[in-house]
Design a protein around this motif. Structure first.
Motif, PDB file in Angstrom:
ATOM      1  N   ASP A  62     -10.801  -5.221   5.757  1.00 34.96           N
ATOM      2  CA  ASP A  62     -12.172  -5.534   5.600  1.00 34.96           C
ATOM      3  C   ASP A  62     -12.818  -6.210   4.476  1.00 34.96           C
ATOM      4  OD1 ASP A  62     -12.298  -4.267   8.033  1.00 34.96           O
ATOM      5  OD2 ASP A  62     -12.485  -1.985   7.099  1.00 34.96           O
ATOM      6  N   GLY A  63     -12.182  -7.271   3.903  1.00 37.80           N
ATOM      7  CA  GLY A  63     -12.550  -8.082   2.892  1.00 37.80           C
ATOM      8  C   GLY A  63     -12.069  -7.571   1.274  1.00 37.80           C
ATOM      9  N   GLY A  64     -11.651  -6.472   1.518  1.00 36.28           N
ATOM     10  CA  GLY A  64     -11.140  -6.026  -0.057  1.00 36.28           C
ATOM     11  C   GLY A  64     -10.008  -6.612  -0.593  1.00 36.28           C
ATOM     12  N   PRO A  65      -9.555  -6.203  -1.778  1.00 35.85           N
ATOM     13  CA  PRO A  65      -8.311  -6.932  -2.314  1.00 35.85           C
ATOM     14  C   PRO A  65      -7.170  -6.772  -1.440  1.00 35.85           C
ATOM     15  CG  PRO A  65      -9.686  -5.539  -3.731  1.00 35.85           C
ATOM     16  CD  PRO A  65     -10.011  -5.136  -2.390  1.00 35.85           C
ATOM     17  N   PRO A  66      -6.237  -7.946  -1.634  1.00 35.62           N
ATOM     18  CA  PRO A  66      -5.073  -7.830  -0.564  1.00 35.62           C
ATOM     19  C   PRO A  66      -4.165  -6.482  -1.143  1.00 35.62           C
ATOM     20  CG  PRO A  66      -5.421 -10.077  -1.782  1.00 35.62           C
ATOM     21  CD  PRO A  66      -6.311  -9.115  -2.160  1.00 35.62           C
ATOM     22  N   GLU A  67      -3.493  -5.996  -0.230  1.00 33.71           N
ATOM     23  CA  GLU A  67      -2.655  -5.033  -0.148  1.00 33.71           C
ATOM     24  C   GLU A  67      -1.374  -5.189   0.687  1.00 33.71           C
ATOM     25  OE1 GLU A  67      -4.165  -1.029   0.871  1.00 33.71           O
ATOM     26  OE2 GLU A  67      -6.289  -2.113   1.106  1.00 33.71           O
ATOM     27  N   VAL A  68      -0.314  -4.983  -0.065  1.00 32.69           N
ATOM     28  CA  VAL A  68       0.944  -5.274   0.568  1.00 32.69           C
ATOM     29  C   VAL A  68       1.385  -4.110   1.618  1.00 32.69           C
ATOM     30  CG1 VAL A  68       3.463  -5.332   0.326  1.00 32.69           C
ATOM     31  CG2 VAL A  68       2.063  -6.330  -1.356  1.00 32.69           C
ATOM     32  N   TYR A  69       1.500  -4.514   2.880  1.00 28.92           N
ATOM     33  CA  TYR A  69       1.834  -3.712   4.223  1.00 28.92           C
ATOM     34  C   TYR A  69       3.404  -3.813   4.287  1.00 28.92           C
ATOM     35  CZ  TYR A  69      -3.205  -3.025   4.725  1.00 28.92           C
ATOM     36  OH  TYR A  69      -4.567  -2.622   4.610  1.00 28.92           O
ATOM     37  N   PRO A  70       3.957  -2.812   3.940  1.00 33.04           N
ATOM     38  CA  PRO A  70       5.676  -2.876   4.110  1.00 33.04           C
ATOM     39  C   PRO A  70       6.025  -3.300   5.565  1.00 33.04           C
ATOM     40  CG  PRO A  70       4.868  -1.344   2.665  1.00 33.04           C
ATOM     41  CD  PRO A  70       3.815  -1.671   3.306  1.00 33.04           C
ATOM     42  N   GLY A  71       6.991  -4.178   5.890  1.00 32.72           N
ATOM     43  CA  GLY A  71       7.348  -3.983   7.026  1.00 32.72           C
ATOM     44  C   GLY A  71       7.475  -5.447   7.713  1.00 32.72           C
ATOM     45  N   GLU A  72       8.200  -5.719   8.907  1.00 34.05           N
ATOM     46  CA  GLU A  72       8.471  -6.951   9.452  1.00 34.05           C
ATOM     47  C   GLU A  72       6.828  -7.494  10.056  1.00 34.05           C
ATOM     48  OE1 GLU A  72       8.629 -10.034  12.162  1.00 34.05           O
ATOM     49  OE2 GLU A  72       8.002  -8.038  12.889  1.00 34.05           O
ATOM     50  N   GLY A  73       6.657  -8.649   9.737  1.00 38.44           N
ATOM     51  CA  GLY A  73       5.334  -8.946   9.871  1.00 38.44           C
ATOM     52  C   GLY A  73       4.444  -8.806  11.022  1.00 38.44           C
ATOM     53  N   SER A  74       5.277  -8.890  12.344  1.00 36.01           N
ATOM     54  CA  SER A  74       4.791  -9.169  13.806  1.00 36.01           C
ATOM     55  C   SER A  74       4.608  -7.521  13.835  1.00 36.01           C
ATOM     56  CB  SER A  74       5.535  -9.628  14.527  1.00 36.01           C
ATOM     57  OG  SER A  74       5.698 -11.063  14.517  1.00 36.01           O
ATOM     58  N   ALA A  75       5.374  -6.675  13.420  1.00 35.37           N
ATOM     59  CA  ALA A  75       5.189  -5.077  13.453  1.00 35.37           C
ATOM     60  C   ALA A  75       3.959  -4.615  12.739  1.00 35.37           C
ATOM     61  CB  ALA A  75       6.552  -4.519  13.130  1.00 35.37           C
ATOM     62  N   VAL A  76       3.736  -5.143  11.672  1.00 32.40           N
ATOM     63  CA  VAL A  76       2.529  -4.935  10.852  1.00 32.40           C
ATOM     64  C   VAL A  76       1.164  -5.082  11.574  1.00 32.40           C
ATOM     65  CG1 VAL A  76       1.259  -5.142   8.678  1.00 32.40           C
ATOM     66  CG2 VAL A  76       3.755  -5.007   8.615  1.00 32.40           C
ATOM     67  N   VAL A  77       1.428  -6.431  12.479  1.00 34.60           N
ATOM     68  CA  VAL A  77      -0.028  -6.836  13.010  1.00 34.60           C
ATOM     69  C   VAL A  77      -0.150  -5.646  14.090  1.00 34.60           C
ATOM     70  CG1 VAL A  77      -0.820  -8.554  14.338  1.00 34.60           C
ATOM     71  CG2 VAL A  77       0.044  -9.176  12.312  1.00 34.60           C
ATOM     72  N   VAL A  78       0.788  -5.516  14.851  1.00 38.27           N
ATOM     73  CA  VAL A  78       0.867  -4.729  15.755  1.00 38.27           C
ATOM     74  C   VAL A  78       0.402  -3.231  15.618  1.00 38.27           C
ATOM     75  CG1 VAL A  78       2.194  -3.314  17.594  1.00 38.27           C
ATOM     76  CG2 VAL A  78       2.250  -5.758  17.534  1.00 38.27           C
ATOM     77  N   GLU A  79       0.975  -2.662  14.463  1.00 42.95           N
ATOM     78  CA  GLU A  79       0.699  -1.129  14.022  1.00 42.95           C
ATOM     79  C   GLU A  79      -0.792  -1.399  13.658  1.00 42.95           C
ATOM     80  OE1 GLU A  79       3.116  -0.956  10.650  1.00 42.95           O
ATOM     81  OE2 GLU A  79       5.180  -0.753  11.929  1.00 42.95           O
ATOM     82  N   GLN A  80      -1.426  -2.130  13.249  1.00 42.54           N
ATOM     83  CA  GLN A  80      -2.679  -2.179  12.752  1.00 42.54           C
ATOM     84  C   GLN A  80      -3.799  -2.284  13.973  1.00 42.54           C
ATOM     85  OE1 GLN A  80      -4.000  -1.551   9.635  1.00 42.54           O
ATOM     86  NE2 GLN A  80      -1.732  -1.097   8.854  1.00 42.54           N
ATOM     87  N   ALA A  81      -3.027  -2.982  14.747  1.00 45.36           N
ATOM     88  CA  ALA A  81      -4.035  -3.173  16.061  1.00 45.36           C
ATOM     89  C   ALA A  81      -3.915  -1.840  16.835  1.00 45.36           C
ATOM     90  CB  ALA A  81      -3.402  -4.268  16.914  1.00 45.36           C
ATOM     91  N   ILE A  82      -2.924  -1.294  16.905  1.00 48.27           N
ATOM     92  CA  ILE A  82      -2.790   0.138  17.321  1.00 48.27           C
ATOM     93  C   ILE A  82      -3.755   1.018  17.063  1.00 48.27           C
ATOM     94  CG2 ILE A  82      -1.304   2.070  17.987  1.00 48.27           C
ATOM     95  CD1 ILE A  82       0.837  -0.085  18.566  1.00 48.27           C
ATOM     96  N   ARG A  83      -3.896   1.019  15.606  1.00 45.81           N
ATOM     97  CA  ARG A  83      -4.629   2.004  14.954  1.00 45.81           C
ATOM     98  C   ARG A  83      -6.040   1.901  15.262  1.00 45.81           C
ATOM     99  NH1 ARG A  83      -4.779   2.394   8.122  1.00 45.81           N
ATOM    100  NH2 ARG A  83      -7.133   3.507   7.979  1.00 45.81           N
TER     101      ARG A  83
END
Length: 508
Positions: free
Chosen positions: A168-189
């Motif tokens: 939501d526009g905040g400072p970058p944070e590292v999201y551990p994991g394989e990149g595509s899996a991270v995208v899907v995890e966030q979409a599911i949330r």
């Protein structure tokens, strides 16, 4: 009238055909509001799927989707590179209309995109992954929020493992994991939160794969340990994951990692489909996968199509696309109708009985195609790589304050010594003859005119009948001069419409 040739009439209302389709569909549109998930691959070429006959790749999820849903066999990216095509997905318009000329060129704040339209219709809208239409930071006037998304966990550009994303526009944070899996995890949330609020959702998941630099999980890399030895005899220059700088590596190593990324992306799509199924959402969820351009040169080595990313040939423009919607698409089908990323916005508007902005729209609604009512496209598709360097007599003024165009999310690939990316867009108030320059193409139901032109260089033209010659091997420019001339005039008329938009006329 030339047989089998559609006409683009610049004198008519630019929205005429699309508007007619919207009106026609509104009366029969269902009262239901399906959930919508749009997934976008990065540099994923048309042939790089099992279902399209790739000799090595394993994509079981996309293969299953192609076997059970609506498979688009002639689907195109609006541009042979990423930022411009992504703009076409959001707006339904060719990217030159709003100055997204090339990768790293931003969209304009005045554009009205699909998330804003759906949001006003009651949808909860979220973006996850690669944005690449401007910085994703909070103060950017072209971040996902400015374009209508309620929530985003996004990157200015592309990403690899353990991506650094902005929530939501905040400072970058590292999201551990394989990149595509991270995208899907966030979409599911996000989807889960929208359900709890009893809201229909539009989730846009934009993967960083399989864009180079390549990497992969060991289990995915192991699938491609035995690629043909002949690949090892060739080499390609690309980015080093270790240094972020260019390096040269054997093709077999490059492809092993590229294919691993595609398989991981495929698996992540499967995880999302499974979750939707378990939650009882899959039947009434419209799930659409597309890519933003064709394969780069290293990935195109197995392609039956000519060319690669950055070129106006089929290898640069044609991409995989599959639409699943079990409650509406009840039988598997394959479409041979030309379609393009600009079609997504008018299609979704038509399906939902919504209106799109009163300005030129380059896409058309595919609702009649989805419902099995049409076998041809109602108007041609234009492709164009605008020449970024201005003529010597023009000094382009920034369209957006450069400070607001500075990116924040880091990536592996360095550029100018930096691991972040800045954006730009410029004001062009008047059109000159030189503005019509640049590589371009015009695609009819059968014929494709390709114009190779760089500023100051004599243009070369090629004409192909793609139905008879999908590999673009036989130039018909001398055999079919009338067709070439007619397509050339339609292309010129379309460019004039696009350039009028570029001056900002659509916003006045």
């Amino acid at each position: 009238m030339i047989p089998r040739l559609m006409r683009y009439r610049a004198g008519a209302s630019p929205l005429a055909i699309a508007a007619l389709l919207v009106v026609a569909g509104a009366a029969t549109a269902s009262d239901q509001r399906p959930n919508i998930v749009l997934l976008v691959g990065d540099d994923h070429g048309w042939d790089e799927t099992g279902y399209n006959g790739h000799p090595h790749l394993r994509t079981p999820v996309l293969d299953e989707m192609a076997a059970t849903g609506l498979r688009f066999d002639r689907f195109y990216a609006a541009h042979p590179s990423c930022s411009p095509t992504r703009g076409s997905v959001i707006t339904g318009r060719h990217p030159v209309r709003y100055g997204t000329f090339a990768p790293g060129w931003s969209i304009r704040p005045e554009e009205v995109g699909i998330a804003r339209i759906l949001g006003e219709a009651g949808y909860e809208c979220g973006h996850f992954g690669k944005w690449h239409l401007g910085p994703v930071k909070a103060e950017s006037p072209t971040n996902p929020g400015a374009m209508g998304f309620d929530a985003w966990v996004s990157h200015d550009n592309f990403f690899e493992m353990d991506p650094a994303l902005s929530r939501d526009g905040g400072p970058p944070e590292v999201y551990p994991g394989e990149g595509s899996a991270v995208v899907v995890e966030q979409a599911i949330r996000f989807i889960g939160e929208a359900r709890r609020r009893d809201k229909p959702f539009f989730a846009m998941g934009c993967f960083g794969s399989p864009h180079e630099p390549y990497s992969g999980l060991e289990r995915d890399l192991a699938l491609y340990d035995d690629l043909p030895e002949a690949y090892g005899e060739r080499s390609f220059r690309l980015t080093s994951n270790e240094t972020g700088d260019p390096t040269t590596r054997p093709l077999d190593e490059v492809l092993r990692e590229r294919y691993a990324e595609i398989t991981a992306m495929d698996r992540a799509i499967g995880q999302l489909r499974l979750w939707l199924d378990e939650e009882g959402l899959r039947g009434d969820t419209l799930l659409w996968y597309v890519s933003d351009n064709g394969s780069p040169a290293d990935g195109a080595v197995t392609s039956p199509l000519r060319g690669h990313k950055g070129q106006m040939y089929e290898g640069g423009l044609r991409v995989p696309s599959i639409l699943e919607w079990p409650e509406r698409i009840t039988e598997p089908r394959a479409s041979d109708v030309n379609a393009v990323t600009s079609d997504l916005l008018p299609t979704l508007c038509d399906l939902l009985g919504l209106t799109h902005p009163d300005r030129p729209i380059d896409g058309v609604s595919l609702r009649p195609l989805i419902d099995g009512e049409v076998a041809t496209r109602p108007r041609p598709i234009g492709f164009w790589e605008f020449q970024v360097s201005p003529p010597p007599d023009r000094r382009a003024e920034p369209y957006i304050d450069p400070g607001l165009q500075e990116g924040t999310t880091p990536l592996v690939k360095r550029m100018g010594g930096l691991i972040t990316r800045d954006f730009r867009n410029v004001r062009i108030d008047e059109v000159t003859e030189q503005d019509f320059d640049g590589p371009r193409a015009f695609l009819d139901n059968h014929y494709k005119l390709v114009v190779h032109e760089r500023r100051g260089v004599e243009p070369a033209r090629e004409l192909f009948d793609l139905r008879d010659d999908p590999a673009e091997e036989h130039n018909l420019i001398d055999e079919e001069p009338e067709i070439a001339e007619e397509l050339g005039q339609q292309l010129r008329d379309w460019q004039a419409s696009v350039l009028r938009s570029l001056t900002g006329a659509d916003y006045r």
